[in-house]
Design an enzyme around this catalytic site. Structure first.
Site, PDB file in Angstrom:
ATOM      1  N   HIS A 166      15.752   9.642  28.008  1.00  0.00           N
ATOM      2  CA  HIS A 166      16.644  10.361  28.915  1.00  0.00           C
ATOM      3  C   HIS A 166      15.821  11.409  29.653  1.00  0.00           C
ATOM      4  O   HIS A 166      15.386  12.389  29.058  1.00  0.00           O
ATOM      5  CB  HIS A 166      17.799  11.004  28.152  1.00  0.00           C
ATOM      6  CG  HIS A 166      18.713  10.001  27.514  1.00  0.00           C
ATOM      7  ND1 HIS A 166      19.731   9.386  28.210  1.00  0.00           N
ATOM      8  CD2 HIS A 166      18.730   9.471  26.267  1.00  0.00           C
ATOM      9  CE1 HIS A 166      20.354   8.531  27.402  1.00  0.00           C
ATOM     10  NE2 HIS A 166      19.767   8.552  26.220  1.00  0.00           N
ATOM     11  N   LEU A 167      15.605  11.174  30.945  1.00  0.00           N
ATOM     12  CA  LEU A 167      14.820  12.117  31.747  1.00  0.00           C
ATOM     13  C   LEU A 167      15.707  13.134  32.458  1.00  0.00           C
ATOM     14  O   LEU A 167      15.215  14.119  32.997  1.00  0.00           O
ATOM     15  CB  LEU A 167      13.961  11.373  32.774  1.00  0.00           C
ATOM     16  CG  LEU A 167      12.803  10.553  32.190  1.00  0.00           C
ATOM     17  CD1 LEU A 167      12.029   9.862  33.312  1.00  0.00           C
ATOM     18  CD2 LEU A 167      11.863  11.419  31.364  1.00  0.00           C
ATOM     19  N   ASN A 183      22.224   7.653  32.631  1.00  0.00           N
ATOM     20  CA  ASN A 183      23.308   8.653  32.592  1.00  0.00           C
ATOM     21  C   ASN A 183      22.892   9.992  33.203  1.00  0.00           C
ATOM     22  O   ASN A 183      22.925  11.034  32.560  1.00  0.00           O
ATOM     23  CB  ASN A 183      23.830   8.836  31.164  1.00  0.00           C
ATOM     24  CG  ASN A 183      22.756   9.285  30.178  1.00  0.00           C
ATOM     25  OD1 ASN A 183      21.568   9.147  30.442  1.00  0.00           O
ATOM     26  ND2 ASN A 183      23.186   9.823  29.054  1.00  0.00           N
ATOM     27  N   HIS A 196      19.165   1.359  19.588  1.00  0.00           N
ATOM     28  CA  HIS A 196      19.231   2.189  18.372  1.00  0.00           C
ATOM     29  C   HIS A 196      20.124   1.675  17.236  1.00  0.00           C
ATOM     30  O   HIS A 196      21.149   2.265  16.940  1.00  0.00           O
ATOM     31  CB  HIS A 196      19.606   3.625  18.715  1.00  0.00           C
ATOM     32  CG  HIS A 196      20.689   3.820  19.755  1.00  0.00           C
ATOM     33  ND1 HIS A 196      21.920   3.199  19.697  1.00  0.00           N
ATOM     34  CD2 HIS A 196      20.706   4.588  20.870  1.00  0.00           C
ATOM     35  CE1 HIS A 196      22.643   3.587  20.728  1.00  0.00           C
ATOM     36  NE2 HIS A 196      21.930   4.416  21.453  1.00  0.00           N
ATOM     37  N   ASP A 240      14.903   7.273  22.238  1.00  0.00           N
ATOM     38  CA  ASP A 240      16.179   7.916  22.588  1.00  0.00           C
ATOM     39  C   ASP A 240      15.977   9.420  22.782  1.00  0.00           C
ATOM     40  O   ASP A 240      16.834  10.228  22.417  1.00  0.00           O
ATOM     41  CB  ASP A 240      17.264   7.627  21.546  1.00  0.00           C
ATOM     42  CG  ASP A 240      18.675   7.905  22.092  1.00  0.00           C
ATOM     43  OD1 ASP A 240      18.793   8.267  23.286  1.00  0.00           O
ATOM     44  OD2 ASP A 240      19.634   7.755  21.322  1.00  0.00           O
ATOM     45  N   PHE A 290      25.180  15.723  21.151  1.00  0.00           N
ATOM     46  CA  PHE A 290      24.463  14.726  20.374  1.00  0.00           C
ATOM     47  C   PHE A 290      23.059  14.564  20.940  1.00  0.00           C
ATOM     48  O   PHE A 290      22.893  14.511  22.160  1.00  0.00           O
ATOM     49  CB  PHE A 290      25.166  13.369  20.490  1.00  0.00           C
ATOM     50  CG  PHE A 290      26.474  13.280  19.760  1.00  0.00           C
ATOM     51  CD1 PHE A 290      26.505  12.975  18.409  1.00  0.00           C
ATOM     52  CD2 PHE A 290      27.676  13.479  20.420  1.00  0.00           C
ATOM     53  CE1 PHE A 290      27.702  12.872  17.728  1.00  0.00           C
ATOM     54  CE2 PHE A 290      28.878  13.376  19.744  1.00  0.00           C
ATOM     55  CZ  PHE A 290      28.896  13.071  18.392  1.00  0.00           C
TER      56      PHE A 290
END
Lengths: 316, 437
Positions: B57-58, B89, B229, B302, B320
């Site tokens: 996730h960047l 996202n 995952h 992740d 999270f």
């Protein structure tokens, strides 16, 4: 005792000691001036992120009887309802100079997080965190059982051999959890009764027996029957089909009340849903100790405030 | 620019010198020399092909307070990665050609790693209608992996159509397997511990049921499926069953699910709050065994950076996710290499070759051969360090490993022939960007 976060932090001697201290505190209430100067100059902040009139009033009364100053922040109409975080709210009132925080919060573990965070130095008393624990409720319930069983001879006694049946929504109940752990510590045996949907997964590893049949549980003539509040929104989430069915299966109705053994006491942490988990006749019967629970709550909270605030790190 | 690496141990256990010229491996063998080269003494170091993360996730565009393509790229390089796949996202969601091209070009511009955008399966991750999968596949970003990660494509019909439609463009759906109704308000693995802690339970079946459905859908339509995952022993069994039936499914596990278990939730420290949740120790052992056995194909981080205020709060109010790029290799070493379950050759497979193959990223099929793109990392497996904030190079500090001793240290990373890490230190952004340009 630095904080009171969970009854699981209390060993048997400490727990009995708190109940005994509460006996002394109860004696204060019978004086002409029901007040002790013990905590004069100390400030207690009631931080209630969740509304709870009875718990908040009980802590306020307890603090005032010990002559402490009390600041109360409750959810409605405060910064708490404007989305201020636990950290900011706690630090803000801590900056005003407080010695103890009584925290009610909707999130399980909130009191532990506050105590472990180093955001503030004050003692933390858990006044109910999510569906985790409500330690002073567990203590006041144990006190009430002991007092009802032993009267003036209660001091120093545990609850060895006392049989307690807790009925209803165990899954969502912090009261049930605090009772289970504390009653085990004090030597009582606990039987949990409710629909399978409201008994937590993994409950078999708890120090309890469990069942689904209330009539069978009552036929065992327990010393205590504790009815838990059932929230009607559980019905929407498919935990049970209908309030009527719930009341029929797991409510302490008049017929069940009539079958109770003479010595069985009826408890309820309140607020009660009359006609759902408990009938009016049960709630108002001579064997109901519901109002004693409320009165004893003040004594227990006086004892806890005294222990966390008297001296520096004294006590347990 | 020319690099001379001396005395490195390759994943197959042999030792060699390497000369890197013009972004490719020019020479291999003992006793090499190269005039004017930057020399890296790799005696005692393990060389691995550049690590490829299929699940990063960047946060850019939209959540730049959490991470940017630049900061995430630096975190990746520091962890030995030379390529990351950026999840969709963001805000706006990566569901159009414009967004994926922007993310890819930011990655190119900074140069620390190759940034491969992942496209959203559904518009706005809303799970209602398919996003412009074809446009993203045919854009300059050439997207091949599509995922609504963070959310599950829970609608069975939509999932079926997505699996079929991406076949048109040679893509793969990466599913975040989480049945939404079974996990409403869920906070941690459901079991005796969640019941004690009063935290809403996240049942294993919520993951396993979706995986079971999806492998059957993939079989039915003859499509590729990648499962993000995996966290439970039951999920491993479903994947094992599917592979035995010849269903074309690949599976990933995160480093944290290989090392940490649910007991860490007991103190309500939200650094351990992650989706999917940490599971039982039995699950951790099953995941390790499945990775060693090849039932699980890859390790992916992740990496999920969050601002500090979203973790400095009660557990159920916290976000999270954990950052993972900087710690991934050390955690894999601690969990499965030091125990002998995986060799360094296996690590090269699960953290480089196979994730590159799933992402259809060229240049990773034959590392350490003459002419191959020079993407590799040099690590010191004998190092031990207490993991601290100084090891983090992204914006997120939400790591579960602070204060924990971990093995291994990345000494150097080379991306397309350009050093991004030397002597254990990230090279400056201007230097990396200019050399790549």
């Amino acid at each position: 005792m630095k904080h009171l976060l969970s009854v699981r932090d209390l060993d048997r001697d400490t727990a009995v000691g708190i109940l005994d201290l509460a006996e002394d505190m109860a004696d204060v209430a019978t004086r002409a001036v029901p007040k002790l100067p013990t905590l004069r100059g100390r400030t207690v902040a009631n931080l209630f992120f969740e509304d709870s009139t009875r718990t908040r009033l009980s802590f306020e009364a307890a603090a005032k009887r010990l002559s402490a100053d009390v600041i109360t922040v409750s959810a409605k109409g405060s910064s708490v309802s404007k989305g201020e975080s636990l950290k900011d709210t706690a630090q803000t009132i801590a900056a005003m100079g407080i010695d103890a925080v009584v925290l009610r919060h909707g999130a399980s573990g909130a009191a532990r997080v506050l105590a472990d965070s180093h955001w503030i130095d004050a003692a933390v008393i858990n006044a109910g965190d999510g569906t985790h624990e409500h330690p002073t409720q567990g203590l006041l319930d144990a006190y009430t059982m002991r007092k009802t069983l032993h009267g003036d001879a209660a001091r120093g006694k545990s609850l060895d051999g006392v049989r307690v049946t807790i009925v209803g929504d165990i899954l969502h109940s912090r009261v049930a959890r605090s009772n289970v752990w504390l009653l085990q510590t004090l030597g009582a045996s606990v039987h949990l009764v409710g629909p399978e949907t409201l008994l937590p997964l993994g409950v078999d590893s708890w120090p309890v027996t469990r069942g689904t049949d209330l009539d069978a549980a009552l036929a065992e003539n327990p010393d205590v029957v504790m009815m838990l509040r059932v929230q009607s929104e559980r019905m929407q989430a498919a935990f049970f089909p209908h309030e009527r069915e719930y009341a029929r299966q797991w409510g302490l109705d008049d017929a069940r009340l009539a079958r109770l053994a003479p010595h069985t006491m009826v408890m309820h942490p309140g607020p009660m849903n009359r006609g759902l988990e408990i009938s009016s006749a049960s709630a108002d019967s001579a064997r109901s100790v519901v109002l004693h629970q409320v009165a004893n709550g003040v004594s227990i909270r006086m004892a806890v405030l005294y222990l966390v605030l008297s001296g520096s790190g004294a006590g347990a | 620019m020319t690099l001379l690496i001396t005395g490195a141990r390759l994943p197959d256990g042999t030792n060699t010198d390497l000369v890197v010229k013009n972004g490719v491996i020019a020479e291999l063998g003992p006793g090499l020399s190269a005039l004017g080269a930057i020399v890296i003494d790799a005696a005692g170091l393990q060389a691995l092909p550049g690590l490829v993360d299929l699940h990063t996730h960047l946060r850019e565009p939209g959540f730049e307070q959490s991470e940017t393509v630049l900061t995430g790229s630096r975190a990746a390089a520091a962890g030995g990665f030379t390529a990351v796949h950026a999840m969709a996202n963001t805000s706006p969601v990566a569901d159009t050609a414009g967004v994926v091209e922007q993310v890819a070009s930011l990655g190119e511009q900074h140069g620390y790693v190759t940034v491969r955008p992942i496209g959203a399966v559904t518009v706005g991750l809303a799970g209602e209608r398919l996003s412009e999968i074809g446009a993203m596949a045919q854009s300059r970003a050439a997207v091949r992996v599509f995922s609504d990660d963070g959310k599950c494509v829970s609608d069975a019909l939509l999932m079926r159509r997505a699996l079929e439609y991406v076949k048109t463009f040679g893509g793969v759906i990466a599913q975040h397997a989480q049945e939404p109704r079974l996990t409403e308000g869920a906070q941690m693995n459901e079991g005796a511990l969640s019941s004690e802690l009063g935290l809403a339970g996240w049942p294993a079946v919520a993951e396993e049921a979706i995986i079971a459905r999806d492998v059957l859908l993939a079989q039915h339509v003859g499509a590729l499926l990648h499962v993000c995952h995996l966290s439970t022993a039951g999920s491993v069994e479903v994947i094992r069953w599917a592979k035995a039936r010849g269903i074309r499914v690949t599976a990933e596990v995160t480093p944290h699910h290989l090392l940490l278990d649910e007991q860490l939730a007991a103190g309500y420290d939200s650094r351990f709050k992650v989706n999917p949740p940490l599971r039982r120790s039995e699950d951790v052992l099953a995941l390790r065994a499945a990775l060693a056995e090849g039932i699980i194909d890859i390790v992916a981080t992740d990496h999920a950076p969050h601002p500090i205020e979203t973790k400095e709060c009660a557990w159920q109010e916290a976000s999270f996710g954990m950052v993972g790029l900087e710690s991934a290799l050390s955690v894999v070493q601690a969990a499965v290499v030091d125990s002998g379950q995986l060799s360094w050759g296996d690590v090269a497979r699960v953290l480089s070759r196979t994730p590159a193959a799933i992402g259809q990223l060229a240049g990773y099929d034959a590392p350490f051969t003459i002419g191959a793109p020079a993407n590799f990392t040099l690590i010191d497996p004998s190092a031990r360090r207490v993991f601290g904030l100084e090891q983090l190079h992204g914006k997120g500090a939400n790591t579960p490993y602070l204060g924990r001793e971990l093995p291994g240290r990345v000494v150097a990373t080379v991306h397309r022939g350009v050093p991004t890490v030397l002597d254990g230190e990230l090279r400056p952004a201007e230097e990396v960007a200019n050399r790549v340009a």
